[in-house]
Design a protein around this motif. Structure first.
Motif, mmCIF file in Angstrom:
data_model
loop_
_atom_site.group_PDB
_atom_site.id
_atom_site.type_symbol
_atom_site.label_atom_id
_atom_site.label_comp_id
_atom_site.label_asym_id
_atom_site.label_seq_id
_atom_site.Cartn_x
_atom_site.Cartn_y
_atom_site.Cartn_z
ATOM 1 N N GLY A 69 -11.925 57.555 38.223
ATOM 2 C CA GLY A 69 -12.034 57.533 36.791
ATOM 3 C C GLY A 69 -12.085 58.554 35.944
ATOM 4 N N LYS A 70 -12.720 59.780 36.586
ATOM 5 C CA LYS A 70 -12.560 60.997 35.733
ATOM 6 C C LYS A 70 -11.278 61.474 35.468
ATOM 7 C CE LYS A 70 -17.245 62.546 36.712
ATOM 8 N NZ LYS A 70 -18.363 63.666 37.600
ATOM 9 N N TRP A 71 -10.296 61.380 36.656
ATOM 10 C CA TRP A 71 -9.135 61.858 36.312
ATOM 11 C C TRP A 71 -8.151 61.043 35.623
ATOM 12 C CZ3 TRP A 71 -8.112 66.378 38.277
ATOM 13 C CH2 TRP A 71 -8.767 67.033 39.247
ATOM 14 N N ILE A 72 -8.642 59.850 35.539
ATOM 15 C CA ILE A 72 -7.661 58.926 34.423
ATOM 16 C C ILE A 72 -8.219 59.164 33.165
ATOM 17 C CG2 ILE A 72 -7.613 56.574 33.741
ATOM 18 C CD1 ILE A 72 -8.112 55.582 36.582
ATOM 19 N N ARG A 73 -9.472 59.378 32.922
ATOM 20 C CA ARG A 73 -9.739 59.790 31.573
ATOM 21 C C ARG A 73 -9.365 61.078 31.084
ATOM 22 N NH1 ARG A 73 -14.411 57.264 33.682
ATOM 23 N NH2 ARG A 73 -15.351 59.188 34.057
ATOM 24 N N ARG A 74 -9.379 62.124 31.937
ATOM 25 C CA ARG A 74 -8.739 63.418 31.685
ATOM 26 C C ARG A 74 -7.383 63.478 31.497
ATOM 27 N NH1 ARG A 74 -11.506 66.520 36.821
ATOM 28 N NH2 ARG A 74 -13.948 66.397 35.779
ATOM 29 N N GLY A 75 -6.686 62.618 32.137
ATOM 30 C CA GLY A 75 -5.200 62.383 31.941
ATOM 31 C C GLY A 75 -5.015 61.766 30.784
ATOM 32 N N ARG A 76 -5.590 60.821 30.303
ATOM 33 C CA ARG A 76 -5.566 60.244 29.036
ATOM 34 C C ARG A 76 -5.669 61.233 27.827
ATOM 35 N NH1 ARG A 76 -8.635 54.585 29.672
ATOM 36 N NH2 ARG A 76 -6.916 53.313 30.382
ATOM 37 N N LYS A 77 -6.588 62.098 27.863
ATOM 38 C CA LYS A 77 -6.787 62.782 26.788
ATOM 39 C C LYS A 77 -5.739 63.941 26.707
ATOM 40 C CE LYS A 77 -11.845 62.459 26.991
ATOM 41 N NZ LYS A 77 -13.213 63.218 27.590
ATOM 42 N N LEU A 78 -5.252 64.277 27.969
ATOM 43 C CA LEU A 78 -4.173 65.385 28.096
ATOM 44 C C LEU A 78 -2.924 64.722 27.327
ATOM 45 C CD1 LEU A 78 -5.171 67.335 31.231
ATOM 46 C CD2 LEU A 78 -5.249 68.025 29.022
ATOM 47 N N ALA A 79 -2.787 63.452 27.671
ATOM 48 C CA ALA A 79 -1.320 62.891 27.454
ATOM 49 C C ALA A 79 -1.485 62.382 25.852
ATOM 50 C CB ALA A 79 -1.358 61.485 28.090
ATOM 51 N N TRP A 80 -2.568 62.377 25.374
ATOM 52 C CA TRP A 80 -2.745 62.042 23.932
ATOM 53 C C TRP A 80 -2.678 63.381 23.243
ATOM 54 C CZ3 TRP A 80 -1.635 57.965 21.195
ATOM 55 C CH2 TRP A 80 -1.801 56.775 21.704
ATOM 56 N N ALA A 81 -3.340 64.371 23.737
ATOM 57 C CA ALA A 81 -3.116 65.860 23.095
ATOM 58 C C ALA A 81 -1.619 66.339 23.177
ATOM 59 C CB ALA A 81 -4.000 66.811 23.682
ATOM 60 N N GLY A 82 -0.819 65.823 24.178
ATOM 61 C CA GLY A 82 0.613 66.217 24.175
ATOM 62 C C GLY A 82 1.315 65.519 23.216
ATOM 63 N N LEU A 83 0.971 64.272 22.959
ATOM 64 C CA LEU A 83 1.667 63.380 22.017
ATOM 65 C C LEU A 83 1.303 64.066 20.412
ATOM 66 C CD1 LEU A 83 1.258 59.797 23.320
ATOM 67 C CD2 LEU A 83 3.414 61.301 23.088
ATOM 68 N N VAL A 84 0.154 64.366 20.448
ATOM 69 C CA VAL A 84 -0.050 64.849 18.956
ATOM 70 C C VAL A 84 0.800 66.184 18.868
ATOM 71 C CG1 VAL A 84 -1.868 66.289 17.836
ATOM 72 C CG2 VAL A 84 -2.549 63.844 18.856
ATOM 73 N N LEU A 85 0.562 67.110 19.856
ATOM 74 C CA LEU A 85 1.514 68.475 19.768
ATOM 75 C C LEU A 85 3.037 68.104 19.648
ATOM 76 C CD1 LEU A 85 -0.019 70.625 22.512
ATOM 77 C CD2 LEU A 85 -0.208 71.005 20.106
ATOM 78 N N ALA A 86 3.447 67.166 20.131
ATOM 79 C CA ALA A 86 4.947 66.842 19.745
ATOM 80 C C ALA A 86 4.999 66.125 18.420
ATOM 81 C CB ALA A 86 5.343 65.623 20.922
ATOM 82 N N LEU A 87 4.289 65.253 18.122
ATOM 83 C CA LEU A 87 4.149 64.960 16.626
ATOM 84 C C LEU A 87 4.108 66.385 15.635
ATOM 85 C CD1 LEU A 87 4.590 62.489 14.854
ATOM 86 C CD2 LEU A 87 2.325 62.235 14.929
ATOM 87 N N THR A 88 3.120 66.974 15.930
ATOM 88 C CA THR A 88 3.152 67.998 14.974
ATOM 89 C C THR A 88 4.141 69.141 14.873
ATOM 90 O OG1 THR A 88 0.885 67.937 15.462
ATOM 91 C CG2 THR A 88 1.390 70.124 14.602
ATOM 92 N N SER A 89 4.945 69.160 16.168
ATOM 93 C CA SER A 89 6.163 70.038 16.061
ATOM 94 C C SER A 89 7.201 69.419 15.549
ATOM 95 C CB SER A 89 6.469 70.441 17.713
ATOM 96 O OG SER A 89 6.753 69.415 18.429
ATOM 97 N N LEU A 90 7.472 68.062 15.507
ATOM 98 C CA LEU A 90 8.562 67.346 14.913
ATOM 99 C C LEU A 90 8.266 67.399 13.505
ATOM 100 C CD1 LEU A 90 9.088 64.185 16.721
ATOM 101 C CD2 LEU A 90 10.663 65.697 16.059
ATOM 102 N N VAL A 91 6.978 67.363 12.802
ATOM 103 C CA VAL A 91 6.889 67.559 11.406
ATOM 104 C C VAL A 91 6.986 68.911 11.003
ATOM 105 C CG1 VAL A 91 4.992 67.228 9.668
ATOM 106 C CG2 VAL A 91 5.099 65.528 11.307
ATOM 107 N N VAL A 92 6.489 69.782 11.837
ATOM 108 C CA VAL A 92 6.978 71.314 11.402
ATOM 109 C C VAL A 92 8.301 71.440 11.097
ATOM 110 C CG1 VAL A 92 6.671 73.653 12.179
ATOM 111 C CG2 VAL A 92 4.569 72.149 11.999
#
Length: 115
Positions: A69-92
């Motif tokens: 369960g901890k690995w799943i939660r960590r992976g979700r957080k990392l995935a969402w952070a990656g999506l936010v970074l991708a969206l931010t770089s697209l906007v920039v």
């Protein structure tokens, strides 16, 4: 100091095992985070989120005999952070492109003295 009693396990209960999908969620989330600024991280991050959903359901259905369960939660957080970074770089990139277009001259630039 009181000792906590651990309930005895039934002899036919299976041994708890680690979920390999949980580790895959973490790795895909990490790849999504690291490649997020390059916008290529959208694919592994999305796969990580979909796999996390499936793995969490399997772990819940296993009744505690499937761990990770901890690995799943960590992976979700990392995935969402990656999506936010991708969206931010697209906007920039879009803002930089618009600023570049705004600085470009519009229309035909004729030499002085030509009609």
């Amino acid at each position: 100091m009181t000792a906590q009693l651990v309930p005895a396990r039934h002899p036919l209960d299976p041994e708890p095992t680690a979920s390999t999908k949980a580790r895959a969620v973490f790795v895909l989330g990490l790849v999504g985070l690291l490649t997020g600024p390059l916008v290529g991280g959208v694919i592994p991050a999305t796969v990580a989120l979909l796999l996390a959903r499936q793995t969490a359901r399997e772990a819940y259905a296993a009744g505690g005999y499937l761990t990770g369960g901890k690995w799943i939660r960590r992976g979700r957080k990392l995935a969402w952070a990656g999506l936010v970074l991708a969206l931010t770089s697209l906007v920039v990139a879009m803002i930089a492109g618009l600023l570049h277009l705004a600085a470009a001259p519009v229309g035909t630039d004729f030499a002085p003295g030509t009609d």
